[in-house]
Design a protein around this motif. Structure first.
Motif, PDB file in Angstrom:
ATOM      1  N   LEU A  23     -12.160 -10.046  -5.037  1.00 21.72           N
ATOM      2  CA  LEU A  23     -12.985  -9.574  -6.152  1.00 21.72           C
ATOM      3  C   LEU A  23     -14.344  -9.107  -5.634  1.00 21.72           C
ATOM      4  CD1 LEU A  23     -12.159 -12.500  -8.600  1.00 21.72           C
ATOM      5  CD2 LEU A  23     -11.375 -10.143  -8.866  1.00 21.72           C
ATOM      6  N   PRO A  24     -14.389  -7.968  -4.967  1.00 21.64           N
ATOM      7  CA  PRO A  24     -15.660  -7.506  -4.385  1.00 21.64           C
ATOM      8  C   PRO A  24     -16.720  -7.194  -5.425  1.00 21.64           C
ATOM      9  CG  PRO A  24     -13.957  -5.804  -4.233  1.00 21.64           C
ATOM     10  CD  PRO A  24     -13.275  -7.056  -4.677  1.00 21.64           C
ATOM     11  N   GLN A  25     -16.323  -7.007  -6.686  1.00 22.96           N
ATOM     12  CA  GLN A  25     -17.299  -6.706  -7.727  1.00 22.96           C
ATOM     13  C   GLN A  25     -18.038  -7.945  -8.215  1.00 22.96           C
ATOM     14  OE1 GLN A  25     -14.090  -7.084  -8.109  1.00 22.96           O
ATOM     15  NE2 GLN A  25     -13.414  -7.298 -10.253  1.00 22.96           N
ATOM     16  N   CYS A  26     -17.572  -9.124  -7.832  1.00 21.68           N
ATOM     17  CA  CYS A  26     -18.198 -10.373  -8.273  1.00 21.68           C
ATOM     18  C   CYS A  26     -19.110 -10.931  -7.182  1.00 21.68           C
ATOM     19  CB  CYS A  26     -17.129 -11.417  -8.618  1.00 21.68           C
ATOM     20  SG  CYS A  26     -16.098 -10.988 -10.037  1.00 21.68           S
ATOM     21  N   ARG A  27     -20.004 -11.801  -7.609  1.00 23.70           N
ATOM     22  CA  ARG A  27     -20.895 -12.479  -6.673  1.00 23.70           C
ATOM     23  C   ARG A  27     -20.367 -13.882  -6.412  1.00 23.70           C
ATOM     24  NH1 ARG A  27     -26.123 -15.185  -7.328  1.00 23.70           N
ATOM     25  NH2 ARG A  27     -26.052 -14.725  -9.558  1.00 23.70           N
ATOM     26  N   PHE A  28     -20.387 -14.289  -5.160  1.00 22.64           N
ATOM     27  CA  PHE A  28     -19.917 -15.616  -4.778  1.00 22.64           C
ATOM     28  C   PHE A  28     -20.981 -16.294  -3.927  1.00 22.64           C
ATOM     29  CE2 PHE A  28     -16.071 -13.207  -5.615  1.00 22.64           C
ATOM     30  CZ  PHE A  28     -15.347 -14.089  -6.404  1.00 22.64           C
ATOM     31  N   ILE A  29     -21.232 -17.568  -4.225  1.00 25.42           N
ATOM     32  CA  ILE A  29     -22.256 -18.307  -3.497  1.00 25.42           C
ATOM     33  C   ILE A  29     -21.691 -19.627  -2.990  1.00 25.42           C
ATOM     34  CG2 ILE A  29     -24.174 -17.252  -4.740  1.00 25.42           C
ATOM     35  CD1 ILE A  29     -24.326 -19.651  -6.531  1.00 25.42           C
ATOM     36  N   GLU A  30     -22.167 -20.046  -1.833  1.00 30.48           N
ATOM     37  CA  GLU A  30     -21.759 -21.322  -1.252  1.00 30.48           C
ATOM     38  C   GLU A  30     -22.731 -22.407  -1.695  1.00 30.48           C
ATOM     39  OE1 GLU A  30     -21.044 -23.386   3.143  1.00 30.48           O
ATOM     40  OE2 GLU A  30     -21.078 -21.182   2.951  1.00 30.48           O
ATOM     41  N   ALA A  31     -22.198 -23.471  -2.289  1.00 32.03           N
ATOM     42  CA  ALA A  31     -23.059 -24.546  -2.779  1.00 32.03           C
ATOM     43  C   ALA A  31     -22.232 -25.808  -2.989  1.00 32.03           C
ATOM     44  CB  ALA A  31     -23.743 -24.149  -4.082  1.00 32.03           C
ATOM     45  N   ASP A  32     -22.916 -26.935  -2.921  1.00 26.48           N
ATOM     46  CA  ASP A  32     -22.337 -28.242  -3.223  1.00 26.48           C
ATOM     47  C   ASP A  32     -22.632 -28.542  -4.691  1.00 26.48           C
ATOM     48  OD1 ASP A  32     -21.669 -30.906  -3.542  1.00 26.48           O
ATOM     49  OD2 ASP A  32     -22.687 -31.578  -1.719  1.00 26.48           O
ATOM     50  N   LEU A  33     -21.602 -28.723  -5.487  1.00 28.60           N
ATOM     51  CA  LEU A  33     -21.796 -28.910  -6.922  1.00 28.60           C
ATOM     52  C   LEU A  33     -22.505 -30.219  -7.266  1.00 28.60           C
ATOM     53  CD1 LEU A  33     -18.385 -27.572  -8.281  1.00 28.60           C
ATOM     54  CD2 LEU A  33     -20.606 -26.437  -8.353  1.00 28.60           C
ATOM     55  N   SER A  34     -22.545 -31.151  -6.330  1.00 30.16           N
ATOM     56  CA  SER A  34     -23.229 -32.418  -6.610  1.00 30.16           C
ATOM     57  C   SER A  34     -24.691 -32.203  -6.976  1.00 30.16           C
ATOM     58  CB  SER A  34     -23.138 -33.344  -5.396  1.00 30.16           C
ATOM     59  OG  SER A  34     -21.808 -33.717  -5.147  1.00 30.16           O
ATOM     60  N   GLY A  35     -25.313 -31.196  -6.355  1.00 33.33           N
ATOM     61  CA  GLY A  35     -26.724 -30.958  -6.638  1.00 33.33           C
ATOM     62  C   GLY A  35     -27.021 -29.590  -7.200  1.00 33.33           C
ATOM     63  N   TRP A  36     -25.973 -28.790  -7.421  1.00 33.41           N
ATOM     64  CA  TRP A  36     -26.173 -27.424  -7.903  1.00 33.41           C
ATOM     65  C   TRP A  36     -26.587 -27.417  -9.375  1.00 33.41           C
ATOM     66  CZ3 TRP A  36     -23.602 -24.532 -11.689  1.00 33.41           C
ATOM     67  CH2 TRP A  36     -23.859 -23.143 -11.678  1.00 33.41           C
ATOM     68  N   VAL A  40     -15.746 -34.192  -6.532  1.00 35.22           N
ATOM     69  CA  VAL A  40     -17.208 -34.363  -6.541  1.00 35.22           C
ATOM     70  C   VAL A  40     -17.552 -35.827  -6.802  1.00 35.22           C
ATOM     71  CG1 VAL A  40     -19.349 -33.707  -7.693  1.00 35.22           C
ATOM     72  CG2 VAL A  40     -17.545 -31.990  -7.330  1.00 35.22           C
ATOM     73  N   PRO A  41     -18.282 -36.484  -5.906  1.00 38.42           N
ATOM     74  CA  PRO A  41     -18.654 -37.889  -6.140  1.00 38.42           C
ATOM     75  C   PRO A  41     -19.429 -38.052  -7.446  1.00 38.42           C
ATOM     76  CG  PRO A  41     -19.123 -37.238  -3.866  1.00 38.42           C
ATOM     77  CD  PRO A  41     -18.770 -35.979  -4.608  1.00 38.42           C
ATOM     78  N   ASP A  42     -19.095 -39.134  -8.176  1.00 37.65           N
ATOM     79  CA  ASP A  42     -19.757 -39.442  -9.449  1.00 37.65           C
ATOM     80  C   ASP A  42     -19.773 -38.208 -10.359  1.00 37.65           C
ATOM     81  OD1 ASP A  42     -21.014 -41.044 -11.309  1.00 37.65           O
ATOM     82  OD2 ASP A  42     -23.024 -40.770 -10.454  1.00 37.65           O
ATOM     83  N   HIS A  43     -18.622 -37.552 -10.477  1.00 37.36           N
ATOM     84  CA  HIS A  43     -18.586 -36.250 -11.159  1.00 37.36           C
ATOM     85  C   HIS A  43     -18.887 -36.344 -12.648  1.00 37.36           C
ATOM     86  CE1 HIS A  43     -14.294 -37.424 -11.889  1.00 37.36           C
ATOM     87  NE2 HIS A  43     -14.545 -36.874 -13.047  1.00 37.36           N
ATOM     88  N   LEU A  44     -18.659 -37.493 -13.273  1.00 32.41           N
ATOM     89  CA  LEU A  44     -18.981 -37.591 -14.703  1.00 32.41           C
ATOM     90  C   LEU A  44     -20.484 -37.429 -14.921  1.00 32.41           C
ATOM     91  CD1 LEU A  44     -18.282 -37.983 -17.620  1.00 32.41           C
ATOM     92  CD2 LEU A  44     -18.067 -40.446 -17.219  1.00 32.41           C
ATOM     93  N   ALA A  45     -21.299 -38.016 -14.058  1.00 30.06           N
ATOM     94  CA  ALA A  45     -22.748 -37.837 -14.155  1.00 30.06           C
ATOM     95  C   ALA A  45     -23.127 -36.382 -13.897  1.00 30.06           C
ATOM     96  CB  ALA A  45     -23.452 -38.756 -13.162  1.00 30.06           C
ATOM     97  N   VAL A  46     -22.434 -35.731 -12.964  1.00 32.33           N
ATOM     98  CA  VAL A  46     -22.710 -34.322 -12.673  1.00 32.33           C
ATOM     99  C   VAL A  46     -22.344 -33.455 -13.874  1.00 32.33           C
ATOM    100  CG1 VAL A  46     -22.178 -32.376 -11.162  1.00 32.33           C
ATOM    101  CG2 VAL A  46     -22.386 -34.678 -10.203  1.00 32.33           C
ATOM    102  N   LEU A  47     -21.186 -33.727 -14.487  1.00 34.86           N
ATOM    103  CA  LEU A  47     -20.777 -32.957 -15.669  1.00 34.86           C
ATOM    104  C   LEU A  47     -21.774 -33.141 -16.814  1.00 34.86           C
ATOM    105  CD1 LEU A  47     -16.922 -33.619 -15.719  1.00 34.86           C
ATOM    106  CD2 LEU A  47     -18.080 -31.505 -15.054  1.00 34.86           C
ATOM    107  N   LYS A  48     -22.237 -34.360 -17.001  1.00 37.63           N
ATOM    108  CA  LYS A  48     -23.217 -34.616 -18.059  1.00 37.63           C
ATOM    109  C   LYS A  48     -24.510 -33.852 -17.780  1.00 37.63           C
ATOM    110  CE  LYS A  48     -25.692 -38.392 -20.348  1.00 37.63           C
ATOM    111  NZ  LYS A  48     -25.883 -39.871 -20.396  1.00 37.63           N
ATOM    112  N   ARG A  49     -24.935 -33.849 -16.527  1.00 37.16           N
ATOM    113  CA  ARG A  49     -26.148 -33.113 -16.165  1.00 37.16           C
ATOM    114  C   ARG A  49     -25.984 -31.618 -16.417  1.00 37.16           C
ATOM    115  NH1 ARG A  49     -27.246 -30.315 -11.745  1.00 37.16           N
ATOM    116  NH2 ARG A  49     -25.559 -31.231 -10.502  1.00 37.16           N
TER     117      ARG A  49
END
Length: 259
Positions: free
Chosen positions: A75-88, A106-115
């Motif tokens: 998908l060259p028309q889209c933008r893709f970024i490298e990141a760790d979702l824990s702190g993104w 993702v460690p402690d992903h429920l807290a991440v989803l809430k955030r």
């Protein structure tokens, strides 16, 4: 672990994309201008978002360079970024945060989803799907083989592919106070595959990695032989010679309420 392999993951692209389609079908947004695919992998789920929201800015986020390389080619028309979702953190104007089969890693992903949910603007949506299959034979036998010699001496103590998901009630209690609408459900897929070896190939791209990545090639081959024998016994052939891989998945669609 070593980097994810896009080619291994895509061996079962159609089966892996089916829950992504099912999740997207329940997103209650007829229009979106900014959409993020969290844990976009090789872009198979991102491609669905492009088709659903052709006028939107679609951005894929992943921690794997190999997955992102494949996604950019696809998908060259889209933008893709490298990141760790824990702190993104998502931008304030995003309409949809979408994630297919990622947050279980993702460690402690429920807290991440809430955030992430509480950072959304009113009316925006967080849509997530996660495998909930750690009690299935495909994953039970990973752990059992890892407890046997010589592997128990070769692997890190108590290797796990990922943590057990919280209960549906825990997700509901954590997310509902911030939602105008919250839907949570399970779907149990039954994937017909070409024998025990196909099941092993499937999980080699995901859940089996923490068990085989630390091993030397000869040790890895021995582990796979032992594991494949257990899988063949746990998943008998059906009338057409196929085996049925039962695959439970948890779905969450959360719509942000007015602050």
């Amino acid at each position: 672990m070593a980097d994810w392999s896009a080619s291994q993951y895509l061996k079962f692209e159609d089966e892996r994309t089916r829950p992504a389609r099912d999740l997207l079908a329940q997103v209650p947004l007829s229009k979106a201008l900014k959409v993020y695919d969290l844990g976009c992998g090789p872009g198979n789920s991102t491609e669905l978002l492009v088709a659903r929201y052709p006028d939107a800015e679609i951005v894929g986020v992943d921690s794997s360079p190999d997955m992102l390389s494949q996604a950019r080619k696809r998908l060259p028309q889209c933008r893709f970024i490298e990141a760790d979702l824990s702190g993104w953190a998502a931008p304030a104007d995003v309409d949809l945060l979408y994630s297919n089969a990622t947050f279980q890693w993702v460690p402690d992903h429920l807290a991440v989803l809430k955030r992430l949910l509480t950072g959304l603007k009113p009316g925006a949506v967080l849509a997530v799907q996660m495998p909930d299959n750690l009690d299935e034979p495909s994953h039970v036998w990973m752990r059992e083989v890892a407890r046997e010699e010589p592997f128990v001496s070769l692997l890190p103590k108590n290797p796990r592919d990922r943590a057990i998901l919280p209960s549906v009630g825990e997700y509901y209690d954590a997310l509902k106070p911030h939602c105008a609408r919250l839907d949570i459900w399970h779907t149990f897929y039954q994937h017909p595959l070409d024998g025990a070896e196909a099941i092993v190939e499937w999980v080699k791209g995901t859940g089996l990695r923490p068990f085989i990545d630390p091993l030397a090639p000869t040790e890895r081959a021995a582990f796979l032989r032992a594991y494949t024998a257990r899988i063949a016994a746990a998943y008998p052939p059906r009338v057409d010679g196929k085996v049925l891989l039962r695959f439970p998945r948890l779905f969450i669609v959360a719509c942000r309420k007015e602050r």
